[in-house]
Design an enzyme around this catalytic site. Sequence first.
Site, PDB file in Angstrom:
ATOM      1  N   SER A  97      -6.448  -3.950  -1.806  1.00 25.19           N
ATOM      2  CA  SER A  97      -5.870  -3.235  -0.674  1.00 25.19           C
ATOM      3  C   SER A  97      -5.743  -1.769  -1.043  1.00 25.19           C
ATOM      4  CB  SER A  97      -4.496  -3.806  -0.327  1.00 25.19           C
ATOM      5  OG  SER A  97      -3.923  -3.122   0.768  1.00 25.19           O
ATOM      6  N   HIS A 115      -7.193   3.053   5.655  1.00 29.82           N
ATOM      7  CA  HIS A 115      -6.695   1.838   5.021  1.00 29.82           C
ATOM      8  C   HIS A 115      -7.811   0.795   5.021  1.00 29.82           C
ATOM      9  CE1 HIS A 115      -5.300  -2.311   6.069  1.00 29.82           C
ATOM     10  NE2 HIS A 115      -4.673  -2.170   4.919  1.00 29.82           N
ATOM     11  N   ASN A 129      -8.661  -3.429   3.326  1.00 31.08           N
ATOM     12  CA  ASN A 129      -8.367  -4.513   2.402  1.00 31.08           C
ATOM     13  C   ASN A 129      -9.326  -5.669   2.638  1.00 31.08           C
ATOM     14  OD1 ASN A 129      -6.848  -6.976   3.783  1.00 31.08           O
ATOM     15  ND2 ASN A 129      -6.122  -5.103   4.777  1.00 31.08           N
ATOM     16  N   VAL A 130      -9.573  -6.399   1.577  1.00 26.71           N
ATOM     17  CA  VAL A 130     -10.322  -7.662   1.631  1.00 26.71           C
ATOM     18  C   VAL A 130      -9.570  -8.641   0.745  1.00 26.71           C
ATOM     19  CG1 VAL A 130     -12.634  -6.853   2.263  1.00 26.71           C
ATOM     20  CG2 VAL A 130     -11.910  -6.727  -0.115  1.00 26.71           C
ATOM     21  N   ARG A 131      -9.427  -9.876   1.208  1.00 28.11           N
ATOM     22  CA  ARG A 131      -8.552 -10.798   0.495  1.00 28.11           C
ATOM     23  C   ARG A 131      -8.985 -12.244   0.745  1.00 28.11           C
ATOM     24  NH1 ARG A 131      -6.305  -8.744   5.017  1.00 28.11           N
ATOM     25  NH2 ARG A 131      -5.561 -10.239   6.567  1.00 28.11           N
ATOM     26  N   GLY A 170       6.443  -9.837  -4.913  1.00 29.12           N
ATOM     27  CA  GLY A 170       5.404  -9.022  -5.533  1.00 29.12           C
ATOM     28  C   GLY A 170       5.983  -7.750  -6.129  1.00 29.12           C
ATOM     29  N   ARG A 171       5.124  -6.970  -6.724  1.00 26.11           N
ATOM     30  CA  ARG A 171       5.588  -5.729  -7.355  1.00 26.11           C
ATOM     31  C   ARG A 171       5.816  -4.678  -6.262  1.00 26.11           C
ATOM     32  NH1 ARG A 171       3.566  -1.065  -9.869  1.00 26.11           N
ATOM     33  NH2 ARG A 171       4.790  -0.434 -11.677  1.00 26.11           N
TER      34      ARG A 171
END
Length: 308
Positions: free
Chosen positions: A91, A105, A107-109, A258-259
């Site tokens: 992302s 922006h 993202n690929v997931r 998550g972080r």
Amino acid sequence: MDVSAVETYLTTLQSRICERLELIDQSAGFATESWDRPEGGGGISRVLADGDVIEKGGVNFSHVVGSSMPASATQHRPELAGRSFRALGVSLVIHPRNPHAPTSHANVRMFMAEKPGAEPVWWMGGGFDLTPYYGYEEDAVSWHTQAKAACDPFGEAVYPRLKQWCDDYFYIPHRQEPRGVGGLFYDDLNEWGFDQTFAFMRSVGDGFLNAYAPILERRKDTPWTEEERQWQLYRRGRYVEFNLVHDRGTLFGLQTNGRTEAILMSLPPLVRWEYGLTPEEGTPEARLMSDFLPPRDWLGVAGSTTSS
């Protein structure tokens, strides 16, 4: 189903995107930090800060596992609640310094939900979208041309469907306005089978640089004024509002412990809000609102002219 091949592609994509953006900026590089998640998995955060071209940019890879699917991931699949999960993806958000260069922006997931005695349920999602502060038809047309090119090998109906999905998703209900000029968005994609869906992930991931790099190079040296800078900071507020209130990816990261620094790296370094700001009619700022933010068929626009 080869999850290791997906992970290898994603980490390579992260490196390629960072290398290209560093070539465009030339004044700063991406700092790299690896992190581990107590519940399982981890990631690599890469952030470029205070560059001459990129005021802040983050390109994150993560591969996390957990014992129970969070609410944001089961919103459209309630039957998967309670399953363990695996999520991996890249992302990124790029906030240029120049008000004439748009934020972008992408993202690929991939997600996988598992439970003993049952076949894993997997799907992929992603896309890319563009958020200008000053509208240029040339940029919007080239952006959507590359988006369509990423989709074309997978069927004529793919680009129109994912463009519409993007227009619908990146909409700020409490402002009643889109976030930008759109692009591609898809989620829960698995009906093509793993190999074809993974190929589409690669086409979208690789297509991002084809779409964004020429726009950033074209706009990074455009002269700008302090008034234009203030408009950029004001419009960045819309970006923050969407990401913190509506974005499913942000919610997923926070709900899975998550972080936080990596999750919120999408936020710009400087932003402002002003009560009831309305641009004067006929100005480039007003034209952004009237001519660019409402969804359009950008591939049907004749010519490539600027509007500011």
